[in-house]
Design a protein around this motif. Structure first.
Motif, mmCIF file in Angstrom:
data_model
loop_
_atom_site.group_PDB
_atom_site.id
_atom_site.type_symbol
_atom_site.label_atom_id
_atom_site.label_comp_id
_atom_site.label_asym_id
_atom_site.label_seq_id
_atom_site.Cartn_x
_atom_site.Cartn_y
_atom_site.Cartn_z
ATOM 1 N N LEU A 189 0.842 -1.192 0.000
ATOM 2 C CA LEU A 189 0.000 0.000 0.000
ATOM 3 C C LEU A 189 0.874 1.237 0.000
ATOM 4 O O LEU A 189 1.801 1.364 0.805
ATOM 5 N N GLY A 190 0.582 2.160 -0.927
ATOM 6 C CA GLY A 190 1.286 3.434 -0.968
ATOM 7 C C GLY A 190 0.746 4.383 0.085
ATOM 8 O O GLY A 190 -0.431 4.335 0.445
ATOM 9 N N VAL A 191 1.590 5.262 0.591
ATOM 10 C CA VAL A 191 1.166 6.240 1.591
ATOM 11 C C VAL A 191 0.284 7.305 0.958
ATOM 12 O O VAL A 191 -0.801 7.615 1.457
ATOM 13 N N THR A 192 0.720 7.872 -0.154
ATOM 14 C CA THR A 192 -0.095 8.823 -0.917
ATOM 15 C C THR A 192 0.068 8.538 -2.401
ATOM 16 O O THR A 192 1.053 7.923 -2.831
ATOM 17 N N TYR A 193 -0.891 9.006 -3.190
ATOM 18 C CA TYR A 193 -0.734 8.973 -4.645
ATOM 19 C C TYR A 193 -0.730 10.421 -5.144
ATOM 20 O O TYR A 193 -1.768 10.966 -5.518
ATOM 21 N N CYS A 231 6.435 4.323 -1.168
ATOM 22 C CA CYS A 231 6.511 5.791 -1.136
ATOM 23 C C CYS A 231 6.843 6.377 -2.504
ATOM 24 O O CYS A 231 7.498 7.426 -2.593
ATOM 25 N N SER A 232 6.376 5.763 -3.575
ATOM 26 C CA SER A 232 6.718 6.226 -4.919
ATOM 27 C C SER A 232 6.133 7.590 -5.253
ATOM 28 O O SER A 232 6.749 8.379 -5.968
ATOM 29 N N PRO A 249 11.770 -2.323 6.532
ATOM 30 C CA PRO A 249 12.185 -1.631 5.313
ATOM 31 C C PRO A 249 10.972 -1.296 4.460
ATOM 32 O O PRO A 249 9.940 -1.966 4.531
ATOM 33 N N ILE A 250 11.077 -0.246 3.651
ATOM 34 C CA ILE A 250 9.994 0.119 2.749
ATOM 35 C C ILE A 250 10.464 -0.020 1.300
ATOM 36 O O ILE A 250 11.645 -0.204 1.015
ATOM 37 N N PHE A 251 9.503 0.082 0.401
ATOM 38 C CA PHE A 251 9.787 0.118 -1.029
ATOM 39 C C PHE A 251 9.511 1.513 -1.584
ATOM 40 O O PHE A 251 8.605 2.211 -1.117
ATOM 41 N N ILE A 252 10.293 1.904 -2.548
ATOM 42 C CA ILE A 252 9.904 2.956 -3.488
ATOM 43 C C ILE A 252 9.778 2.196 -4.806
ATOM 44 O O ILE A 252 10.752 1.994 -5.522
ATOM 45 N N THR A 253 8.579 1.702 -5.087
ATOM 46 C CA THR A 253 8.407 0.637 -6.077
ATOM 47 C C THR A 253 8.647 1.060 -7.511
ATOM 48 O O THR A 253 9.061 0.246 -8.334
ATOM 49 N N ARG A 265 8.482 13.823 -9.622
ATOM 50 C CA ARG A 265 8.124 12.406 -9.705
ATOM 51 C C ARG A 265 9.287 11.494 -9.321
ATOM 52 O O ARG A 265 9.079 10.335 -8.955
ATOM 53 N N LEU A 266 10.505 11.991 -9.408
ATOM 54 C CA LEU A 266 11.680 11.173 -9.128
ATOM 55 C C LEU A 266 12.273 11.529 -7.775
ATOM 56 O O LEU A 266 12.021 12.598 -7.228
#
Length: 404
Positions: A189-193, A231-232, A249-253, A265-266
């Motif tokens: 699940l992403g934190v925000t979009y 957190c993408s 650990p988290i992902f920045i997918t 965006r990056l």
């Protein structure tokens, strides 16, 4: 088992009658090609081709972020298609890929079944439920809820399907909705979009207030239930707060290096480093007009995507980078044009000008992307060990720590 898929011939919604049970929109070919697309693959020597085949067969290959669905030939129909609520999973095209597992983000950002703005709880639940109903009628994709499911898909020549949602806006102020999503099979699940929500600030916002108190509670709940965190599309301060608060650990997918292309965006270097320092993994993005590079590849293409991979790998090491191409089977640029407001493309591109491409050569869909990733790494003579990490091993390492 990347070369030996046990695809059973099932097509999406095969248990229903098109035109009777649902509207037929005239989809692109089930192999994933669309009018105007010309596939591209890195040219290799005969010995390199043999090595690619062995690597594809021996290693678990994962897409950390994609939308592996078929879209209409005519993208002018995409709003009506999405309102129907039945995005067609591209089973046949996926069977031609090297993938053993795909994180499917379904209609994220475009889930406008009942709402013009999207991201409504009822729409997200409908999207998940209808997709799971279709999955229940076929035998090729395995609904993956544990690492063991991904490993089994690899052994059996099948594909592990992992449900994911890019932003947490639909949970509103209800922590228990995280449990509900987990119960339905969502494992990331992403934190925000891009837009801010109850948890924190997205990359679209002019001011990043960081993770809210509710956001901290949501991160803690995701840790407790075994939900991976993404957190993408999250603001810099909110991302750093998430990394700090999370015990896992988290992902920045699906992202890239802002140092190579200066858009919101990056991710800037400090975010990439913070993610890696906590044991996390960054997936390299390939959606149109994102991972461009200002010095060498202002026209988005497979080479520019790989520049971002090399940059992140050199910055934080091979143990913390993978691929989340963020591709689909259809006219991706056309989809962006249609949903420009929903996807906040103007705001997240920071107004930086670039040539508009019809598609990203070499990374137009999950099948093409999965093959070119392996081909590139072989072409550049990466070791078998490092290739195994980059194509899936790094993701598995984090999942073993994060998932319940």
């Amino acid at each position: 088992m990347g070369l030996n898929k046990k695809y059973d011939g099932y097509k999406a919604w095969g248990y229903l009658t098109p035109g009777d049970d649902y509207q037929d929109f005239g989809m692109i070919d089930t192999n994933g090609l669309w009018p105007g697309m010309k596939p591209f693959y890195f040219p290799l020597t005969a010995d390199q081709e043999k090595r690619v085949e062995k690597i594809a067969a021996d290693n678990i290959i994962i897409s950390l972020h994609d939308h592996p669905c078929l879209f209409p030939k005519d993208m002018n129909q995409v709003f009506a298609y999405n309102r129907e609520g039945r995005e067609a999973c591209a089973y046949e095209a996926l069977s031609q890929s090297y993938l053993d597992a795909v994180f499917d983000n379904m209609m994220d950002g475009t889930c406008t079944i009942t709402s013009k703005g999207g991201w409504k709880w009822s729409d997200i639940i409908a999207d998940i439920g209808i997709r799971l109903c279709d999955l229940a009628h076929q035998k090729f994709l395995i609904k993956a809820e544990k690492v063991e499911d991904i490993e089994r898909a690899h052994r059996e020549g099948k594909l592990a399907w992992v449900g994911a949602i890019e932003g947490a806006a639909p949970i509103e102020n209800e922590l228990d909705r995280i449990d509900i999503l987990y119960g339905l099979g969502i494992r990331l699940l992403g934190v925000t979009y891009s837009e801010g929500n109850q948890l924190g600030s997205g990359i679209k916002e002019k001011n990043d207030g960081g993770l809210t108190i509710f956001g901290e509670k949501a991160v803690e709940r995701m840790n407790k239930v075994g939900m991976a965190i993404d957190c993408s599309h999250v603001g810099v301060k909110t991302t750093l707060d998430t990394i700090r608060v999370s015990k896992k650990p988290i992902f920045i997918t699906h992202c890239g290096a802002r140092a190579l292309w200066d858009i919101n965006r990056l991710a800037p270097d400090d975010v990439i480093k913070a993610c890696a320092d906590k044991g996390g993994v960054i997936g390299i993005e390939a959606a149109p007009h994102t991972t461009i590079t200002k010095n060498n590849n202002a026209e988005h293409c497979v080479e520019s995507v790989m520049e971002h991979f090399e940059y992140v790998k050199n910055l934080v090491g091979i143990d913390h980078v993978t691929f989340g191409p963020d591709t689909l089977y259809g006219d991706h640029v056309g989809l962006h044009d249609a949903f420009a407001q929903h996807l906040s493309i103007k705001q997240t591109s920071s107004g930086v000008q670039h040539p508009k491409m019809p598609y990203v050569r070499g990374f137009e869909n999950p099948t093409e992307a999965s093959k070119n990733i392996v081909r590139y790494l072989v072409m550049k003579n990466y070791s078998d060990t490092d290739i195994a990490k980059a194509v899936g091993g790094n993701v598995l390492r984090v999942l073993k720590e994060v998932w319940a």
